[in-house]
Design a protein around this motif. Structure first.
Motif, PDB file in Angstrom:
ATOM      1  N   ARG A 124       0.865  -1.182   0.000  1.00 58.51           N
ATOM      2  CA  ARG A 124       0.000   0.000   0.000  1.00 58.51           C
ATOM      3  C   ARG A 124       0.896   1.224   0.000  1.00 58.51           C
ATOM      4  NH1 ARG A 124      -2.712   3.523   3.699  1.00 58.51           N
ATOM      5  NH2 ARG A 124      -4.916   3.872   3.196  1.00 58.51           N
ATOM      6  N   GLU A 135      -9.810   4.553  -5.135  1.00 62.79           N
ATOM      7  CA  GLU A 135      -8.873   3.478  -4.806  1.00 62.79           C
ATOM      8  C   GLU A 135      -8.586   2.659  -6.064  1.00 62.79           C
ATOM      9  OE1 GLU A 135      -7.446   2.256  -1.989  1.00 62.79           O
ATOM     10  OE2 GLU A 135      -8.285   3.564  -0.427  1.00 62.79           O
ATOM     11  N   HIS A 193      -1.656  -1.239  -3.911  1.00 61.03           N
ATOM     12  CA  HIS A 193      -2.863  -0.474  -3.606  1.00 61.03           C
ATOM     13  C   HIS A 193      -2.502   1.004  -3.563  1.00 61.03           C
ATOM     14  CE1 HIS A 193      -5.288  -4.047  -2.399  1.00 61.03           C
ATOM     15  NE2 HIS A 193      -4.080  -4.545  -2.165  1.00 61.03           N
ATOM     16  N   THR A 194      -3.190   1.800  -4.376  1.00 60.50           N
ATOM     17  CA  THR A 194      -2.883   3.218  -4.453  1.00 60.50           C
ATOM     18  C   THR A 194      -4.153   4.000  -4.811  1.00 60.50           C
ATOM     19  OG1 THR A 194      -1.343   4.832  -5.397  1.00 60.50           O
ATOM     20  CG2 THR A 194      -2.138   3.099  -6.884  1.00 60.50           C
ATOM     21  N   ILE A 195      -3.989   5.217  -5.264  1.00 64.49           N
ATOM     22  CA  ILE A 195      -5.090   6.088  -5.674  1.00 64.49           C
ATOM     23  C   ILE A 195      -4.923   6.405  -7.150  1.00 64.49           C
ATOM     24  CG2 ILE A 195      -6.132   8.381  -5.371  1.00 64.49           C
ATOM     25  CD1 ILE A 195      -6.605   6.584  -2.994  1.00 64.49           C
ATOM     26  N   LYS A 272     -14.272   1.168  -5.986  1.00 66.73           N
ATOM     27  CA  LYS A 272     -12.849   1.044  -6.265  1.00 66.73           C
ATOM     28  C   LYS A 272     -12.655   0.525  -7.688  1.00 66.73           C
ATOM     29  CE  LYS A 272     -11.928  -0.080  -1.405  1.00 66.73           C
ATOM     30  NZ  LYS A 272     -11.338  -1.064  -0.455  1.00 66.73           N
TER      31      LYS A 272
END
Length: 284
Positions: A124, A135, A193-195, A272
């Motif tokens: 993450r 997300e 996991h990121t934006i 997401k």
């Protein structure tokens, strides 16, 4: 960029990019020395192109003096990294790609910062507690050109936030935000996991912006993820991944987009998104 924060200045971004470039050069192999003959060959051809343009377009003395002043302004404003990354690097990368196998590359750009936090997959990326945006789960596998997994391959990843700002180049964004070096597992697989990033304008308050305005161009880059994918014994891939249907995808100011580098995220039903992309490393 739609945020109300003070936007990063061209001078500030140029200074940060210059420092990061010098730091990366100090730790990287510079390769064989360039011969005198090669310098003469390339510089002579470059000057010949400039001379030919002056003659073809009948450049006046006033225009020549304006160009001289512009080049002085670029240097004093610290914008050479920006100018070269936006308008020149994509052609250098295209030439390099002619003799390379594996995943397509793209420009490094001015916003790379070395020595970021190391993470193991599933990872993450560091973010603010109130980080805005959608997300995104970015997953895939790193293989060699024969299809074999590359265990422990590193994915050095960085990207803009939901408002188009990069950590290290915008005062209000914490250092290391949305950056990291992710180690794949023993099968070369990774989950990050990121934006999802947003498009952004390159800084336009300096000479680069003045040129863009004078030429009637736009200053926008489509949303993208930056990556350097590497492993011992393999050529490092430097690339950018874009998002299908994204704004400015067909008119990137840096001319760095390629069809092979466009992602197709899917909605996961919980607000997401997720996307899979595999990398192929060529023996170095």
């Amino acid at each position: 960029m739609t945020a109300t924060h003070g936007s990063p200045t061209a001078a500030g971004s140029g200074d940060s990019a210059t420092k990061a470039f010098r730091a990366s050069r100090s730790t990287a192999s510079t390769g064989p020395a360039v011969s005198q003959e090669r310098v003469s060959e390339v510089v002579t051809e470059l000057l010949a192109g400039i001379h030919a343009t002056i003659r073809l377009k009948k450049v006046s003395y006033d225009e020549f003096q304006a160009a001289k002043q512009y080049l002085i302004d670029v240097g004093e404003g610290g914008e050479w990294p920006l100018i070269l990354d936006v308008f020149v690097e994509h052609v250098v990368e295209d030439v390099a790609a002619e003799s390379q196998e594996g995943t397509k590359g793209s420009i490094l750009g001015p916003y790379y910062l070395p020595d970021q936090v190391r993470l193991n997959t599933p990872a993450r990326l560091q973010r603010r507690s109130d980080e805005k945006g959608t997300e995104l789960l970015f997953a895939g596998q790193v293989r060699d050109t024969e299809g074999n997994p590359v265990p422990g391959a590193e994915l050095d990843i960085w990207h803009a936030d939901d408002e188009g700002y990069y950590s290290g180049f915008a005062p209000h964004v914490p250092d290391g935000n949305l950056r990291g070096v992710v180690a794949a597992d023993d099968q070369g697989k990774f989950e990050i996991h990121t934006i999802e990033p947003s498009p952004y304008q390159i800084p336009t308050d300096g000479p680069t912006g003045a040129l863009i305005e004078a030429a009637g161009w736009h200053p926008w880059r489509p949303a993208h993820l930056h990556l350097m994918v590497r492993a011992p014994g393999y050529r490092t891939i430097t690339t950018q991944l874009y998002f299908r249907g994204g704004e400015w995808l067909d008119s990137d100011v840096a001319s760095a987009t390629k069809p092979d580098l466009i992602l197709d995220p899917t909605d996961t039903g919980d607000g997401k998104r997720a996307v899979t992309y595999d990398f192929t490393l060529e023996p170095g």
